[in-house]
Design a protein around this motif. Structure first.
Motif, mmCIF file in Angstrom:
data_model
loop_
_atom_site.group_PDB
_atom_site.id
_atom_site.type_symbol
_atom_site.label_atom_id
_atom_site.label_comp_id
_atom_site.label_asym_id
_atom_site.label_seq_id
_atom_site.Cartn_x
_atom_site.Cartn_y
_atom_site.Cartn_z
ATOM 1 N N ARG B 22 0.945 -1.787 -0.035
ATOM 2 C CA ARG B 22 0.129 -0.038 -0.188
ATOM 3 C C ARG B 22 0.767 1.352 0.311
ATOM 4 O O ARG B 22 0.635 2.353 0.369
ATOM 5 N N ASP B 39 -5.657 -11.203 11.842
ATOM 6 C CA ASP B 39 -6.735 -10.706 10.621
ATOM 7 C C ASP B 39 -6.269 -10.599 9.357
ATOM 8 O O ASP B 39 -5.413 -9.258 9.342
ATOM 9 N N HIS B 61 -11.644 -5.640 8.056
ATOM 10 C CA HIS B 61 -10.048 -4.639 8.330
ATOM 11 C C HIS B 61 -8.632 -5.774 8.450
ATOM 12 O O HIS B 61 -9.028 -6.927 9.403
ATOM 13 N N ASN B 62 -7.573 -5.780 8.086
ATOM 14 C CA ASN B 62 -6.397 -6.463 8.114
ATOM 15 C C ASN B 62 -6.504 -6.059 9.376
ATOM 16 O O ASN B 62 -6.426 -4.486 9.830
ATOM 17 N N ALA B 63 -5.193 -6.652 10.241
ATOM 18 C CA ALA B 63 -4.858 -6.906 11.169
ATOM 19 C C ALA B 63 -4.224 -5.031 11.215
ATOM 20 O O ALA B 63 -3.637 -5.246 10.174
ATOM 21 N N LEU B 64 -4.192 -3.615 12.713
ATOM 22 C CA LEU B 64 -2.334 -2.894 12.474
ATOM 23 C C LEU B 64 -1.619 -3.650 11.790
ATOM 24 O O LEU B 64 -0.811 -2.657 10.440
ATOM 25 N N ASP B 67 -1.291 -3.556 8.191
ATOM 26 C CA ASP B 67 -0.923 -2.364 7.349
ATOM 27 C C ASP B 67 -0.012 -1.502 7.485
ATOM 28 O O ASP B 67 0.429 -1.684 6.536
ATOM 29 N N GLN B 68 0.103 -1.349 8.838
ATOM 30 C CA GLN B 68 2.135 -1.051 8.673
ATOM 31 C C GLN B 68 2.847 -1.913 7.486
ATOM 32 O O GLN B 68 3.530 -0.968 7.042
ATOM 33 N N ALA B 71 2.118 -0.929 3.949
ATOM 34 C CA ALA B 71 1.936 0.849 3.647
ATOM 35 C C ALA B 71 3.801 1.069 3.886
ATOM 36 O O ALA B 71 4.007 1.255 3.455
ATOM 37 N N SER B 157 1.365 -3.754 17.995
ATOM 38 C CA SER B 157 -0.073 -3.408 18.071
ATOM 39 C C SER B 157 -0.966 -4.694 17.964
ATOM 40 O O SER B 157 -0.462 -4.899 16.678
ATOM 41 N N ALA B 159 -4.121 -4.452 17.466
ATOM 42 C CA ALA B 159 -5.819 -4.413 17.126
ATOM 43 C C ALA B 159 -5.744 -5.505 15.684
ATOM 44 O O ALA B 159 -5.381 -5.743 14.636
ATOM 45 N N GLY B 160 -6.463 -6.557 16.043
ATOM 46 C CA GLY B 160 -6.161 -7.209 14.406
ATOM 47 C C GLY B 160 -5.937 -8.947 15.144
ATOM 48 O O GLY B 160 -6.038 -9.867 14.093
#
Lengths: 406, 406
Positions: B22, B39, B61-64, B67-68, B71, B157, B159-160
């Motif tokens: 991303r 996730d 959502h992907n786990a955070l 996404d890191q 990105a 994190s 999250a996810g």
């Protein structure tokens, strides 16, 4: 079996309970309530949402923190009302009602640990456990005039506590007095020997004081003058930019850092559930959730980096022995029903979250002390210390304050 | 759209994927896999359990942490096999099969991040993200001969990421080489400027070395001699009791502290789910879960206090600049199918968990480096530093090691 406790005229509880202690200990004789996002065996956990409650079976185990309290001699007397998904600071639940603010009954109690604060402030319990992501323990403690502690991030076990914002949410404590708050904290934090009193430095965060209403500012100064007069410890004003060694406003802790981390993490927890389960949502929550839904988590990754830098910068300025002080909330509780317009919501939430984000982003232990009174209503004065300095913070407060204020 | 990746002959993946980056960044060009308790949007997360997978919808959502990575320029090439509920160190899943140990194909890969390790060791991916509660990143890294890092508790994190042991579980990284491990870690940890090289002290934990097989001990000494010869940094042997200043054996980290916390927390997460959903469970997991079910969490509260003391004692001995070294696992990978008797399970798990519990209880960053070879099979050499000293640890390793070893 003990007799069941009396019904709750203060609307603090989802359910009155009587779970006896599982041992004798430092909390023997104390009664506590449990926010309704923390598991009690055999009782469904609602997370403040009837839809969530109905979709999830009752847990078979208490949350580990509940078992720690029962084993230390405390008695659980109720499951306390929480705001929907704990995503609010106001305490007006359209599903469970508004717990009574004991010292200002026509005003909101603050949230999301609204029932926790109300159960303590109205005398149903001696203490309560809640959770705090953006102020959900500290804000109701401040607005209801009781003690509230957000410990260092993740120092209390979250086993059996519904995950909300995994990098932010923390189990916290609300209590009627400082000695009890300290006893409960030492049980949950599994504290060792008491730290030796050391030379201390007391800072006061000027930008935070200036965010508060003028009458709150006056009260902060009077409280600090009193500490100086009795202990000789004079609070040194410091600006946020000076504290972190970088020219940034205090509001960056919230708007440019913590808030984006919070929103990204909420997407991964309740966001995933809502998008797949499609539950009925309350009006207030739906408005807030609209922003979560539209949030661009990739664009927010810069804010996650800022959280780390602010954590490092703030903690570098708070070595052992240094305490920093600021108002917990900028104002007394708004009147019930007044947070209905975007303007009113923004006027309450923006400065409040700027204050609460300071310890949030830096993972600090923070204690809101019920020391201020404006127009007859309570406001908390917060004291924070460096990450993991929880026990030293508790001890400092018991030395700072007059016996009648503890 | 890029073409789909080739099928997986190594049984490392639940599913081959091709999720493009991303953005551009420090991980551009790198391919990664994701353990199947983290996730990925639109794909069900199985947690290693078909019953869990079928009972939970795909996340939106992907786990955070995913996404890191996207990105930062990395490409996700697959969802990697995990042991059932991530509650194993062996990597033999009766539902998803045994991922191939690239360097010892007749031996287990280690778990629970078994597919993560196998995807990297077999060249399907350059790195992988997994989770580590009792060694689930470090053990498969050691047994498969790749790099593995368990960062400081909760620094990445969650999250996810499915909650398993909230006070213990941590997202970790497996990678083919140290430079890539460091790049991935700096993205996920949101690291700032590189710490300045400082004077260092290198300790070697004698009790941990003595737990290892004689051939592993010889290899540890040879690796440390090599570091001393090239860098002048001589590893100082230290006993656990001397390190913490109290006469206790190293095994206390596991048996008298971390293991009880782990078991109590598992009761609150998958325990609650299993007791209410009554899913089909695998044979191996059922045996382990029997102990969870019978576990007395009230009696275990003393162990939670010991965890806190050990955290304080170990970290007091590891100030900035001090690194401590020990074998990641006491032995090479056991043969596939050999962990079928209680005796064999105990002989593998007890010393392994004694080694992994050291950093676990102290919340330390630990990196397993693929530096040792016994009977042609890999074993990791671990380096750990104080809580939150992740970046300094990464930097120290890149200075200690020969370029061909990184």
């Amino acid at each position: 079996m003990s007799p069941l406790p009396p019904p709750d005229p203060f609307n603090a509880l989802v359910e009155a309970l009587d779970l006896p202690p599982r041992g004798d200990g430092p909390l023997s004789g104390a009664r506590f309530t449990v926010k309704d996002n923390i598991d009690l065996a055999g009782h469904r956990t609602s997370y403040g949402s009837p839809a969530w409650r109905d979709a999830h079976p009752a847990p078979v185990h208490n949350a580990l923190c509940v078992d720690q309290l029962l084993a230390a001699g405390a008695r659980c007397v109720g499951k306390a009302i929480a705001d929907e998904f704990t995503y609010s600071l106001d305490g007006e639940s359209q599903f469970f009602g508004t717990p009574r603010n004991a010292r200002a009954p026509d005003r909101i109690p603050g949230g999301s640990s609204s029932g926790s604060a109300a159960s303590v402030a109205n005398g149903l319990a001696d203490f309560s456990i809640g959770t705090d992501s953006g102020g959900s323990v500290r804000v109701p403690a401040s607005l209801c005039g009781i003690w509230g502690m957000r410990p260092s991030l993740h120092r209390i076990s979250e086993a059996g506590v519904l995950p909300f914002m995994p990098s932010v949410s923390t189990v916290g404590i609300l209590a009627a007095g400082l000695p009890l708050l300290e006893s409960v904290a030492r049980v949950l934090l599994r504290s060792g020997t008491r730290p030796a009193p050391s030379r201390r430095r007391l800072l006061v965060l000027s930008d935070a004081v200036e965010l508060a209403a003028p009458a709150v500012q006056t009260q902060v100064r009077a409280a600090l003058d009193d500490i100086a007069r009795r202990t000789g410890l004079v609070a040194e004003p410091i600006r946020f930019a000076q504290l972190i060694g970088e020219d940034r406003p205090l509001s960056d802790c919230n708007l440019k850092a913590l808030r984006d981390l919070q929103t990204a993490e909420v997407q991964s927890t309740i966001g995933n559930w809502i998008e797949t389960a499609r539950p009925e949502l309350g009006t207030t929550f739906s408005l807030a959730y609209g922003n979560v839904l539209r949030f661009d988590r990739i664009a927010a990754l810069e804010s996650l980096k800022r959280c780390e830098r602010l954590f490092e910068q703030i903690n570098a300025a708070l070595p052992a022995g240094t305490i920093i002080c600021f108002p917990t909330t900028p104002c007394i509780a708004p009147p019930k029903g007044s947070l209905r317009t975007l303007e009113a919501v923004t006027a309450f939430y923006d400065p409040t979250m700027t204050l609460t984000a300071f310890s949030g982003v830096a993972r600090l232990p923070e204690i809101s002390a019920p020391l201020l009174t404006v127009e007859g209503c309570p406001v908390g004065l917060s004291f924070a210390a460096g990450h993991y300095q929880d026990e030293a913070l508790l001890q400092a407060l018991s030395e700072f304050l007059r016996p009648q204020d503890r």
